[in-house]
Design a protein around this motif. Structure first.
Motif, short mmCIF file in Angstrom:
data_model
loop_
_atom_site.label_atom_id
_atom_site.label_comp_id
_atom_site.label_asym_id
_atom_site.label_seq_id
_atom_site.Cartn_x
_atom_site.Cartn_y
_atom_site.Cartn_z
N ALA A 105 9.84 -13.05 3.11
CA ALA A 105 8.66 -12.59 2.36
C ALA A 105 8.58 -11.06 2.37
CB ALA A 105 7.39 -13.19 2.94
N ARG A 106 8.94 -10.46 3.49
CA ARG A 106 8.95 -8.98 3.55
C ARG A 106 9.98 -8.41 2.57
NH1 ARG A 106 12.40 -5.58 5.95
NH2 ARG A 106 11.67 -3.44 6.32
N ARG A 107 11.18 -8.98 2.54
CA ARG A 107 12.20 -8.49 1.60
C ARG A 107 11.74 -8.66 0.16
NH1 ARG A 107 15.81 -10.41 5.74
NH2 ARG A 107 15.74 -12.52 4.90
N GLU A 108 11.09 -9.78 -0.13
CA GLU A 108 10.55 -9.99 -1.48
C GLU A 108 9.51 -8.93 -1.82
OE1 GLU A 108 9.00 -13.89 -1.54
OE2 GLU A 108 10.96 -14.89 -1.70
N ALA A 109 8.65 -8.61 -0.84
CA ALA A 109 7.62 -7.58 -1.08
C ALA A 109 8.25 -6.22 -1.33
CB ALA A 109 6.66 -7.52 0.12
N ILE A 110 9.30 -5.91 -0.60
CA ILE A 110 10.00 -4.64 -0.82
C ILE A 110 10.57 -4.59 -2.24
CG2 ILE A 110 12.07 -3.33 -0.17
CD1 ILE A 110 11.54 -4.31 2.72
N GLU A 111 11.18 -5.67 -2.66
CA GLU A 111 11.77 -5.72 -4.00
C GLU A 111 10.69 -5.64 -5.07
OE1 GLU A 111 15.62 -8.43 -2.63
OE2 GLU A 111 13.83 -9.38 -3.47
N SER A 139 1.44 -2.14 -6.91
CA SER A 139 2.15 -1.23 -6.01
C SER A 139 1.30 -0.91 -4.78
CB SER A 139 2.53 0.06 -6.74
OG SER A 139 3.12 0.98 -5.87
N ALA A 140 0.02 -0.64 -4.99
CA ALA A 140 -0.87 -0.29 -3.88
C ALA A 140 -1.02 -1.46 -2.91
CB ALA A 140 -2.23 0.15 -4.41
N LEU A 141 -1.20 -2.67 -3.44
CA LEU A 141 -1.37 -3.84 -2.58
C LEU A 141 -0.11 -4.12 -1.77
CD1 LEU A 141 -3.26 -6.20 -5.06
CD2 LEU A 141 -4.19 -5.25 -2.93
N GLN A 192 0.21 -1.63 1.02
CA GLN A 192 -0.65 -2.02 2.15
C GLN A 192 -0.01 -3.14 2.96
OE1 GLN A 192 -4.87 -2.74 1.27
NE2 GLN A 192 -4.56 -1.68 -0.67
N ALA A 193 0.56 -4.12 2.26
CA ALA A 193 1.19 -5.25 2.95
C ALA A 193 2.38 -4.80 3.79
CB ALA A 193 1.63 -6.30 1.92
N LEU A 194 3.22 -3.97 3.22
CA LEU A 194 4.42 -3.52 3.93
C LEU A 194 4.08 -2.60 5.10
CD1 LEU A 194 6.72 -2.98 0.84
CD2 LEU A 194 7.03 -4.70 2.62
N ASP A 195 3.00 -1.87 4.99
CA ASP A 195 2.60 -0.97 6.08
C ASP A 195 2.16 -1.73 7.33
OD1 ASP A 195 3.20 1.30 4.69
OD2 ASP A 195 1.15 1.72 4.05
N LEU A 196 1.90 -3.04 7.19
CA LEU A 196 1.54 -3.84 8.36
C LEU A 196 2.73 -4.09 9.27
CD1 LEU A 196 -0.72 -6.52 6.62
CD2 LEU A 196 -1.50 -4.66 8.08
N TRP A 197 3.94 -3.94 8.74
CA TRP A 197 5.13 -4.24 9.53
C TRP A 197 5.46 -3.08 10.46
CZ3 TRP A 197 8.35 -8.64 9.38
CH2 TRP A 197 7.92 -9.65 8.50
N ARG A 198 5.69 -3.42 11.75
CA ARG A 198 6.03 -2.41 12.77
C ARG A 198 7.43 -2.63 13.33
NH1 ARG A 198 3.49 -4.22 16.80
NH2 ARG A 198 3.06 -6.17 15.73
N GLY A 199 8.14 -3.63 12.81
CA GLY A 199 9.46 -3.97 13.30
C GLY A 199 9.77 -5.41 12.92
N PRO A 200 10.86 -6.01 13.44
CA PRO A 200 11.16 -7.41 13.15
C PRO A 200 10.02 -8.32 13.59
CG PRO A 200 13.03 -6.33 14.22
CD PRO A 200 11.88 -5.38 14.31
N ALA A 201 9.77 -9.38 12.83
CA ALA A 201 8.68 -10.30 13.15
C ALA A 201 8.88 -10.91 14.54
CB ALA A 201 8.61 -11.42 12.11
#
Length: 564
Positions: free
Chosen positions: A173-179, A139-141, A144-153
């Motif tokens: 990959a972002r949607r997979e990380a959210i799930e 969950s923590a990792l 951290q990964a999702l917090d890098l996103w600031r908007g659409p790639a």
């Protein structure tokens, strides 16, 4: 030199290059696109053919190779110039990484530490999370990964076919990380904490069944069974309506298990209000904050206000000032755009005070923008121009180009109301150019509608017709009822000036019906005022007087600029 943790190439949002703790200006979209393509493959040669296909997916122009060479040369000069003007402080001990752009055979290579590219860091964190058997670590990792996103790639860089080519895998990959983050959180019993984020994601991508199922489970475990079942029904309606598909068996089975209260779904909490724990209350507030935004974009103003009010109460009880300011700003925006100016101004003023105290530049800019909107609608043009100018400067400072586009249009509306048509047209065309550069057809359509109004006022009916026809299709395709009603009113004005009485009356009647559906009396009154002109021009004095009386009463009650 890259000398601080925040430095590097940022691709998960607007493309940025940060160097020695400061952003480096990349003024042209093609420069940002070139940097993005190369940074997606750090330390690997990107063939010239690949670059050509990205820049011109249909047919490269004559001299395409030369154009790319020029872009590469300018980007290399920019990197070299910045590198020469900065350096790593010898006493800090900070890790230093050089960035170089070099030609290699039939392509180009960006030489850079991959960990200074946020897309690469995201992939590494996601991979580490997938390899972990510990849900806390996972969950923590992922967080951290999702917090890098600031908007659409690659936002504001890759558009059209280039976006499909470059960004599909990143967004997936972002949607997979959210799930995966949601699944780990559910296993840890944190269903309330993820409700807000899941609700927003499902609203943005209602056809993704895995996301819908996770939201249903989180709602069920939070004691909100009816809402969980409502998610299922909405997903089924969208799948059937948009794709002609049935809901998958996993989602059907989950719905049945929820109806039956199957113990395998995990322990179900009591009613949300009974729990009363800070984490629960925060989850409720975040859900309502997300729901308020969603309902506003759907033009469901009454429901949006109700959701924002619930969010406001939750964050007041928690003492969470940042989220409270967001709720107040949302409330003020909905109230202001709906024509309830006094309430909107009060909410926005409170939000502005909190955002200012917190140093939230973007939040402060939006609240200032909407206060300028209220001043404009009330007819206080000097105050409106001052507030809107401040908001525009703030958006430019933070590099929010979409906000700048909105502000240019809004300033143009002030000049139009004052009869300053050349200034109004210049601002509106500037807004349109910004929206076009952002590949935002919706924003372009609003700019076209505004421009059409100016063109009608100056008698250029042919150009007004062209602008309106282009935007009409956009609003219809987007399902934007507010925009469609606004455009139909403008179309009625155009037909009135063209002498097409029946068509003018039809467009205005359709606009009135939409305003009634949306429950927006101010906009109904403005359409009635146009209808009164039509009826008066063609000898229907009784109908004209009735429409004028109703519109005047609304203007007076609301306190709009027309009431004077």
């Amino acid at each position: 030199m890259i000398t601080s943790p925040g430095d590097g190439v940022l691709l998960l949002g607007p493309v940025e290059l940060r160097w020695a703790g400061a952003p480096v200006t990349l003024p042209r979209r093609q420069q940002r696109l070139l940097l993005g393509v190369l940074a997606l493959s750090p330390n690997r040669v990107v063939p010239l053919q690949r670059l050509t296909e990205v820049f011109w997916p249909d047919q490269p122009p004559q001299g395409a190779r030369r154009q790319i060479q020029v872009l590469v040369s300018r980007l290399r000069s920019l990197l070299t110039g910045v590198s020469a003007s900065t350096g790593a402080p010898a006493s800090t001990g900070a890790a230093v990484s050089e960035v170089r752009l070099r030609g290699a055979g039939s392509g180009y290579e960006l030489c850079i530490d991959p960990m200074t590219v946020d897309a690469h860091r995201f992939a590494v964190l996601k991979h580490r999370a997938g390899a972990s058997a510990d849900d806390e670590e996972k969950s923590a990792l992922l967080r951290q990964a999702l917090d890098l996103w600031r908007g659409p790639a690659l936002d504001e860089a890759a558009v059209g076919a280039a976006r499909e080519t470059l960004c599909v895998r990143l967004e997936e990959a972002r949607r997979e990380a959210i799930e995966e983050h949601a699944e780990a959180s559910l296993r840890l019993g944190r269903h309330r904490q993820i409700l807000g984020a899941l609700a927003e994601e499902v609203a943005a991508d209602p056809l993704r069944e895995r996301l819908a199922g996770l939201l249903m489970l989180a709602l069920y475990r939070s004691g909100r069974v009816s809402e969980a079942l409502d998610v299922f029904e909405r997903s089924r309606a969208r799948l059937t309506g948009d794709l002609g598909l049935d809901v998958g068996p996993a989602l059907v089975r989950l719905r049945q298990d929820i109806v039956c209260g199957d113990p395998r779904l995990g322990r179900r909490s009591g009613a949300p209000d009974a729990a009363g724990r800070p984490g629960d209350l925060e989850g409720e507030g975040l859900v309502m904050l997300g729901l308020g935004r969603i309902r506003f974009t759907q033009d469901r103003f009454t429901e949006s206000v109700a959701a924002y009010e619930e969010a406001r109460r939750a964050f007041q009880r928690l003492g969470d000032r940042r989220h409270l300011a967001s709720a107040m700003s949302g409330l003020g925006t909905v109230r202001a755009e709906g024509g309830w100016f006094a309430e909107g101004e009060a909410h926005l003023t409170e939000a502005l005070s909190i955002f200012t105290a917190l140093g939230d530049v973007a939040g402060k800019a939006h609240a200032t923008y909407m206060l300028g909107f209220v001043a404009r609608e009330r007819g206080d043009d000097e105050l409106a121009l001052w507030l809107l100018g401040r908001a525009l400067a703030a958006y430019r400072k933070v590099g929010y180009r979409r906000g700048a586009a909105l502000l240019q249009r809004s300033i143009g509306l002030v000049h139009r109301a004052r009869g300053e048509y050349p200034r109004a047209a210049a601002r509106t065309r500037a807004s349109r150019r910004l929206f076009a550069a952002l590949a935002d057809p919706h924003g372009v359509a609003y700019a076209d509608q505004s421009l059409a109004k100016i063109l009608i006022r100056v008698g250029d009916l042919a150009q007004a017709e062209q602008a309106l026809q282009a935007s009409l299709h956009t609003f219809a395709g987007k399902g934007d009822r507010f925009g469609r009603a606004l455009l139909l009113r403008t179309l009625g004005e155009l037909r009135l000036e063209q002498g097409a009485t029946a068509e003018a009356r039809g467009a205005l009647s359709a606009s009135l019906a939409l305003w009634d559906t949306l429950e927006l009396p101010l906009w109904r009154a403005r359409t009635l005022a146009v209808l009164a002109r039509l009826e008066h021009r063609y000898g229907e004095a009784g109908h004209a007087d009735a429409a004028r009386r109703e519109s005047s009463a609304i203007f007076s009650r609301i306190g709009s600029r027309e009431s004077g």
